[in-house]
Structures are given as C-alpha cells and as structure tokens.
Scaffold this motif. Structure first.
Motif, mmCIF file in Angstrom:
data_model
loop_
_atom_site.group_PDB
_atom_site.id
_atom_site.type_symbol
_atom_site.label_atom_id
_atom_site.label_comp_id
_atom_site.label_asym_id
_atom_site.label_seq_id
_atom_site.Cartn_x
_atom_site.Cartn_y
_atom_site.Cartn_z
ATOM 1 N N GLY A 23 30.679 -82.409 -15.602
ATOM 2 C CA GLY A 23 29.518 -82.822 -16.370
ATOM 3 C C GLY A 23 29.874 -83.845 -17.428
ATOM 4 N N ALA A 24 29.071 -84.918 -17.524
ATOM 5 C CA ALA A 24 29.328 -85.953 -18.519
ATOM 6 C C ALA A 24 29.165 -85.420 -19.936
ATOM 7 C CB ALA A 24 28.386 -87.133 -18.290
ATOM 8 N N ILE A 25 28.341 -84.390 -20.110
ATOM 9 C CA ILE A 25 28.103 -83.840 -21.444
ATOM 10 C C ILE A 25 29.400 -83.342 -22.073
ATOM 11 C CG2 ILE A 25 27.559 -81.555 -20.522
ATOM 12 C CD1 ILE A 25 26.057 -83.258 -23.659
ATOM 13 N N TYR A 26 30.323 -82.848 -21.228
ATOM 14 C CA TYR A 26 31.591 -82.335 -21.755
ATOM 15 C C TYR A 26 32.490 -83.484 -22.235
ATOM 16 C CZ TYR A 26 29.976 -78.097 -19.497
ATOM 17 O OH TYR A 26 29.217 -77.013 -19.123
ATOM 18 N N ALA A 27 32.399 -84.625 -21.572
ATOM 19 C CA ALA A 27 33.149 -85.799 -22.027
ATOM 20 C C ALA A 27 32.622 -86.275 -23.375
ATOM 21 C CB ALA A 27 33.039 -86.914 -20.986
#
Length: 309
Positions: free
Chosen positions: A53-57
């Motif tokens: 998930g991009a949110i974790y980046a």
C-alpha cells in the motif's frame, strides 16, 4: 568493533567505494544529522511494497521527515507523491509477490580455501523475498522478453537480491541460483520554472498571461500522471541465473575484503578513494574529509547496521 560483526551488502558496497567512508560509517558509526532524501525515498517505497500500500510509504516519510518550514513541507509533499506513484504503479504491474519477505540472516563467513569460518565477521543481511519456486505467471511473462538464461521447471528464486543467493540456499537448504530483479526508476521530471497562467484581459479585451514557478501540488499531479502514462519507462524486471563459478568468485572476493578489514581493525590506515567523493550527488562525509567540519557535525548511531532493524 566487537567480534563476530555482521558484514552486510551495504557495508561491503561502502567499503569497495571508499575505505575511509566505511570506517566513518561502520566503525565510528557516524551519520548525517539529516537523512539523504534519496535514501528516505528508497526506504519508503520498500515499506509500501512490503505492506502492499502506498499509504505506508507516505506514513514512513512523514514520520521520518517532519517539516519545519514551507520549503521543507513542499519537498516532503513531492517526496510523498513520488513514493506513492512508484508503489501504486509497481503493485498494479506486478501482482506476484513472495509469501516470505524480509528474511534476515546471519551466516558464518567461510574461507573458501580452507572451509573454516571467520572468528571476527559473519555475513548478515535481509532477503527482500524468497520463492521456493518461481511463479509460472512470472516465467511466462519473462520467457520471451528478459529471461537471460534457459529456465527448466520452477526452481527456487530470490526476489530483488541484496546480498547473494548463498543466503537463500542456506535458508531453503537447497541451491538457489535464480534471481528476479524488479527495478523502479525515480522520476525523470523536474520542477518547471516557467508556467504560463491566465492573468485577466488587456485593454483590448484579449486574454493576458503571466509566468510563475510550478507549485508543489502541480508537480505532484504531473508525477502521478507520468507514472500512469509511461509504465514501460519506469518499471522493468528480469530473471537471471547466478552460475556456480560466479557464486564461488563472490565467496573469494568477500573473503579478501574480510582480510583487508581485519588489517584496518588492527590499526592499519584506510585508503581514501577521492574518485567517489561526488558520486550520487556527494558523499555524506565530504565536508568531514575536507576539514570543513568536525565529527561533532554528525550524530553517532546506536545501531551498526540500521538496514537490519
């Protein structure tokens, strides 16, 4: 440095680049007060891919680099947008991911001539991913494109190898010689310094225009669009096979580096490689080596190998 120090791929890369860089970073444990944005971006993308998930980046970057000025806030937003674009594109293109990821290892460092283990150093690191057999979908996708060697069946495979296939072989207790490399390029875009914008009408009623710098928000939108429109430019993967003589050569090379490290740890002077001072921008210790600042301009890390945390 204590006995049985783990030698990571990152440490050995720094050592090959410059012995003094290695000494400052891994023996003195010095680190810049502010992390390089390029290193932060790579770690953030890795975090996003691992957790799917991009949110974790984005969370990783915001926690690592809290902004204190408007300029820092803009840089952070651009970095977050870049990481999100890279992760989203990768997850869309590559649907197959190893069940086993982030496999940490600490293996004896063996003298290839005698078979005896070093009493001072070990080989440490993490495998990004490990398949007990290459997924058939990956094989079919790569067979007629980037497959660098004939593939028979679905052998064990390391994904995005960081160290060597030797560690994976120990993990699975069988020879692992295949490596799947997945590469994501950083943006090839730059902030525009001249953007044409409407500025009302002139005395004849015709549209007027003015020029100004591109905003951080506009640049972020352009980054996202570029990754969506040019996936072939930004993403690539290829499967290669490490031959036995290549693996054996690596074992000899790492042992020779180990011997050189022992001499440095026993007080021998390091050899500086001035040719690498300005590689990839500039070495983190450039100012220290040139005498512009002292060691107090750096912080001392508690961890020897932060990449293993």
């Amino acid at each position: 440095m204590p006995a049985n120090t783990g030698l990571t791929n990152s440490a050995m890369t720094d050592f090959r680049r410059c012995e003094e860089r290695y000494r400052l970073k891994y023996r003195e444990r010095l680190s810049p007060l502010q992390e390089s944005p390029h290193l932060g971006l790579g770690s953030a993308v890795h975090e996003g891919l691992e957790k799917r998930g991009a949110i974790y980046a984005i969370q990783y970057l915001r926690e690592k680099n809290p902004p204190y000025t408007k300029a820092e806030a803009d840089r952070l937003e651009i970095q977050c947008a870049t990481a999100a674009a890279m992760v989203n594109g990768a997850l869309k293109i590559w649907t197959e991911w190893p069940d086993r990821q982030e496999i940490q290892f600490d293996l004896p460092l063996i003298n290839p001539m005698t078979g005896k283990a070093s009493t001072k150093h070990t080989m440490s690191g993490k495998l990004d991913g490990l398949w007990e057999s290459v997924p058939e979908s990956v094989v079919q996708r790569l067979r007629n494109t980037s497959l660098r060697a004939p593939l028979r069946g679905n052998p064990p495979c390391v994904m995005e190898i960081k160290t060597t296939s030797h560690a994976a072989s120990e993990e699975l207790q069988t020879e692992v010689s295949w490596v799947l490399y997945r590469v994501i390029r950083k943006p090839s875009l730059r902030l525009r310094t001249k953007v044409k914008r409407p500025d009302g009408l002139d005395e004849k009623g015709k549209p007027k225009f003015k020029y100004s710098h591109e905003t951080a928000t506009e640049f972020c939108e352009r980054i996202h669009l570029d990754y969506e429109q040019r996936p072939d430019h930004y993403y690539s993967e290829f499967l290669v096979r490490r031959k036995r003589d290549q693996i054996q050569r690596f074992r000899h090379e790492i042992w020779e580096q180990h011997k050189r490290l022992l001499r440095i740890e026993n007080g021998e002077m390091t050899i500086r490689n001035t040719g690498s001072c300005l590689d990839y921008g500039r070495c983190d210790f450039f100012e220290l080596c040139t005498g512009a600042v002292g060691p107090e301009a750096y912080r001392v890390r508690e961890s020897l190998n932060p990449e293993l945390e």
